[in-house]
Design a protein around this motif. Sequence first.
Motif: not given
Lengths: 214, 597
Positions: A87, A186-188, A200-203, B192-194, B196, B198
Amino acid sequence: MNDELSNPDIPVPDELQSTVTITSLDKIYNWGRRSSIWPMVFGLACCAIEMICTAASRFDIARFGMEVFRATPRQADLMIVSGTVTKKMVPQIVRLFNQMPEPKYVMAMGACASGGGPFKEGYNVVSGIDKFVPVDVYVPGCPPTPQALLHGLMKLQEKIDGQSLKSVRWYGQEASEAVPVPVLGPDLLDPRQHALLAQQAGQMPVNVDIEKDL
Amino acid sequence: MVEKNGTEKEQDFNNPDNEVTSDHIIERFNGDISADTRDGYQGYIVSPDRFHEVAKVFRDELGYDYLSSVTGVDYIDDDHIEVVYHADKIVGGEGINFKVQVNRENPVVPTLVPIYPGADFQEREVFDMYGVHFEGHPNLRRILMWDGFDGYPLRKDWKEAYYEEDVKPFDTRWPGGQVKRSEADSPYGKNVSYPPDFDIDNWSPETDDSLYESLQKTDPKGKSLQTDSIVVNIGPQHPSTHGVFRMVVALDGETITDLQPVMGYLHRNHEKIGERNTFLQNMPYTDRLDYLASMGNNFGYALAVEKLMGVEVPERAQYIRVLMAELTRIANHMWAIGFLLNDLGAFQTPALYAIRARELILDVFEATAGSRMMCNYMRFGGLARDFPSQMRGEDTIKFIDDLVNNRLPQAIDELDHFLTENEIVRSRCIGVGVLSAEKAIAYSTAGPLLRASGVSYDLRRVDSYGIYDRFDFQIPTRSNGDVYDRYLIRVDEMRESAKICQQVMRDIPSEGEIFTGKPQYNFRVPAGESYGRVENPKGELGYYVVSNGKANPYRYHVRAPSFVNLTVLGELCKGHKVADAVVILGSIDIVLGEVDR
């Protein structure tokens, strides 16, 4: 040279056979390109060592006109992704790919570049370079032996043989588009998945049809 | 930075009456240091409060002046993280290990960089992987992952995106005879994972500005000519960095004022994957650490696990192990010299000669182990298979005999003949990148780098393993510590290795077992810790393995010589021209598979 290029349908008089060949534009254009594929000096991991061995005297990649390894993407035709794509490295790889002029080809050399290989589960490993750039030839092996790499290069030559001036993308009307460069967060982060990420944020993760987004 | 007083140390060794023993130390630091009494563990547990004092005593009074390895272990059930240090005496003798235990929520340990500068990168790695803060560390930032990465990956409760189960073999590996792809479980179709919370729209990436600012620039004051400092990135894609390695260089004209290595571009998570694997499954992974010396890597890992299991290795297998390790050393040094010359501008030609010699050795590996590079040859208690009877249409033993007695010595002489007295090699290498013996020890450098600085430290002698004590060979040293000496030491070592190989071929029993017991795929290993190490071509390769009595290692750490040797790179390059930085890097001889792991 004659046998390789000439069109058997159009006869050439006997006395001219040693100097004249009748062929198609596609054929001679492709013949020139396939015999001078210049790879980029671009080693990622273990496979790069076998790539260097392929270029050395014993296996002698020069037999295929490919010994001219260029250190700059601007002069290279072929990117051999020789090793594990991490990554942390993938933004640079995508940028290098974007900097290569058309026509350009990508070869995924070895298990890691093709699909993550033994390191697929690792948190810093991209499962195959084809997640980001289009790949023309996959060479299996861990690492592929020089013979396998040469076989892959011959497959690429076959692919070039099958292309036609009329249909290749680099003579088309539209300029080829650059691949969006991934970002390290925080990741790629893949910019092409921005919308999905925002949603997806917050879910909690939801099951979505992944084919759509790739 | 180094505060050591050399003469004081010598006195301790010359007067055994005055010698301080570790028992005295326990008494003196009453309560702050205790022996590690857990089953299968050795060494000492030190409290973080007086850690500095204790480490100084270890170094100055007990003579453990060489810090070989620093790593962490997450004992999640006991709710603490342990930082484990291994130290040695450069004059030889038993090593020592000491540990600091800190709680998982707020782990803080005093840094050892002022006492052992070689701890620098290794502490950064522990910070990166476990989140342990080393108080007082001069440059505590992530080293393998990037700044801004979420979490500390080697903690036991941190799970990667493709996480399935804690240990292998996974139940899902062949569900109903169908192939299952991990991508299918991720909403992104990627590894990948982020976190929650983010929020991509209100987020901006970390920049390298702080790294660039931290570099030491030229001081414009007092100079007659006003000059500007510029910062140049060499790598990660650069033909001379030997892989994906990046040097951030601050330049005054062409002179380097500061250099900061940036790595992790090939960090492929050996240790996290290694802790999910079974013990044996890790063997092929060790091949891919230093991929120019896979036999040596196998050897070290086999030794570490054999120590825990307590198995013996049969006679014939011992000889073959030594033969393979020494052939590896020759192959590696050939490569190193060939590519050092590449870095000097002798593009390709010397490398072609070196590769040609290396190919002969690879043929032996391919015939015996089945693969040119990734040999996966050694097992706990022996080897995977014996020599084949024939290779390349010849009797194998005859082929190897000819190789070690004639062809390799000739190839070494040939390189020596063409390069050693070469005018350009001499003028580019002599006096460049000088490393003093004191610095070499303080920075924990190992292998040819250490011995070219005049320190005769080679694990084959000081902590002999396998059957190295049966062979007659020298530990070559050189005294100048420059690039030229590092080149010469490699030539010397190849000659010594060829000598060992010749003795192996002379003494090896013609028949015999090559494996103790019945080959097993999955087995339990007694609980405890073990540090197995070998003198790999690039230096001390150590494996720190912790077993909790199950079939998978609880902790699997690799002390990689290339990684630790890089600690001193910045020091070596300061004051030289930018073209010399490339040569100095080449003379250290790094392999990124091992640097980043």
